[in-house]
Design a protein around this motif. Structure first.
Motif, short mmCIF file in Angstrom:
data_model
loop_
_atom_site.label_atom_id
_atom_site.label_comp_id
_atom_site.label_asym_id
_atom_site.label_seq_id
_atom_site.Cartn_x
_atom_site.Cartn_y
_atom_site.Cartn_z
N MET A 1 0.85 -1.04 0.07
CA MET A 1 0.12 -0.08 0.12
C MET A 1 0.89 1.27 0.05
SD MET A 1 -3.18 0.91 2.53
CE MET A 1 -2.24 1.86 3.81
N SER A 2 0.76 2.06 -1.05
CA SER A 2 1.59 3.22 -0.96
C SER A 2 1.05 4.36 -0.44
CB SER A 2 1.88 3.69 -2.52
OG SER A 2 0.77 4.10 -3.44
N VAL A 3 1.60 5.40 0.04
CA VAL A 3 1.44 6.62 0.82
C VAL A 3 1.26 7.56 -0.08
CG1 VAL A 3 1.86 7.85 2.66
CG2 VAL A 3 2.18 5.64 2.94
N GLU A 4 0.47 8.59 -0.01
CA GLU A 4 0.26 9.80 -0.95
C GLU A 4 1.36 10.86 -0.23
OE1 GLU A 4 -1.60 10.94 -3.56
OE2 GLU A 4 -2.34 8.56 -3.61
N LEU A 5 2.18 11.14 -1.18
CA LEU A 5 3.27 12.00 -0.96
C LEU A 5 3.19 13.45 -1.92
CD1 LEU A 5 6.37 9.81 -0.78
CD2 LEU A 5 4.96 10.67 1.18
N ASP A 6 3.29 14.70 -0.98
CA ASP A 6 3.08 15.82 -1.95
C ASP A 6 4.59 16.12 -2.20
OD1 ASP A 6 4.00 16.95 0.24
OD2 ASP A 6 2.17 17.84 0.74
N ASP A 7 4.80 17.40 -2.83
CA ASP A 7 6.10 17.74 -3.16
C ASP A 7 6.90 18.08 -1.83
OD1 ASP A 7 5.70 17.63 -5.93
OD2 ASP A 7 5.05 19.81 -6.12
N LEU A 8 6.25 18.60 -0.79
CA LEU A 8 6.98 19.11 0.43
C LEU A 8 7.57 17.66 1.11
CD1 LEU A 8 4.99 21.86 1.70
CD2 LEU A 8 7.48 22.03 1.05
#
Length: 153
Positions: A1-8
């Motif tokens: 299960m992958s985690v949502e990452l933003d640019d920060l």
């Protein structure tokens, strides 16, 4: 299960892979975040299992271990030694830094350090080749290494 990452998040992870000793305040200044906001992001990434720890990396050569060898080990078919027996025995050898169970020509890939080639030969003959189930072995001596932080995304 992958985690949502933003640019920060990605930028934060890249900074931490460069130097995990940085404080949340220093990281925040680099990323344009406050210290508390940076700390909350780090905490969230830890809780999600993206950050699993911070490791101390030692310079093996400066500690007197000038040779690193990658070994491919194929388990012997005869005798039917269990994988668990082999893994238990190989992880007890202090010169073996990494044990990887792999798919391919070999069953295991080991990262072994030694003081010099004659010390490696001793480890190979007296410890590796006497492991339960050890069969064919292929050695590759490390000449140089470039560390990369890997993909973050």
């Amino acid at each position: 299960m992958s985690v949502e990452l933003d640019d920060l998040d990605r930028a934060l992870l890249q900074e931490l892979t460069r130097d995990a000793r940085q404080s949340a305040g220093a990281l925040g200044r680099k990323l344009g975040l406050s210290q508390p906001a940076t700390w909350r992001r780090i905490k969230r990434l830890q809780e999600a299992g993206v950050i699993t720890g911070r490791r101390l990396r030692l310079d093996a050569e400066k500690l007197g271990f000038g040779v690193t060898v990658f070994l491919g080990v194929k388990l012997a078919a005869r005798g039917r030694v269990s994988v668990e027996d082999f893994e238990r025995a190989v992880t007890a050898i202090p010169e073996v830094q990494v044990v990887q169970h792999v798919l391919g020509a070999y069953d295991y890939r080991l990262r072994v350090v030694a003081r010099d080639i004659s010390d490696f030969e001793r480890v190979l003959r007296r410890r590796i080749m006497t492991l339960p189930g050890a069969g064919e072995v292929e050695a590759n001596v490390l000449l140089s290494e470039e560390r990369r932080s890997g993909p973050i995304g």
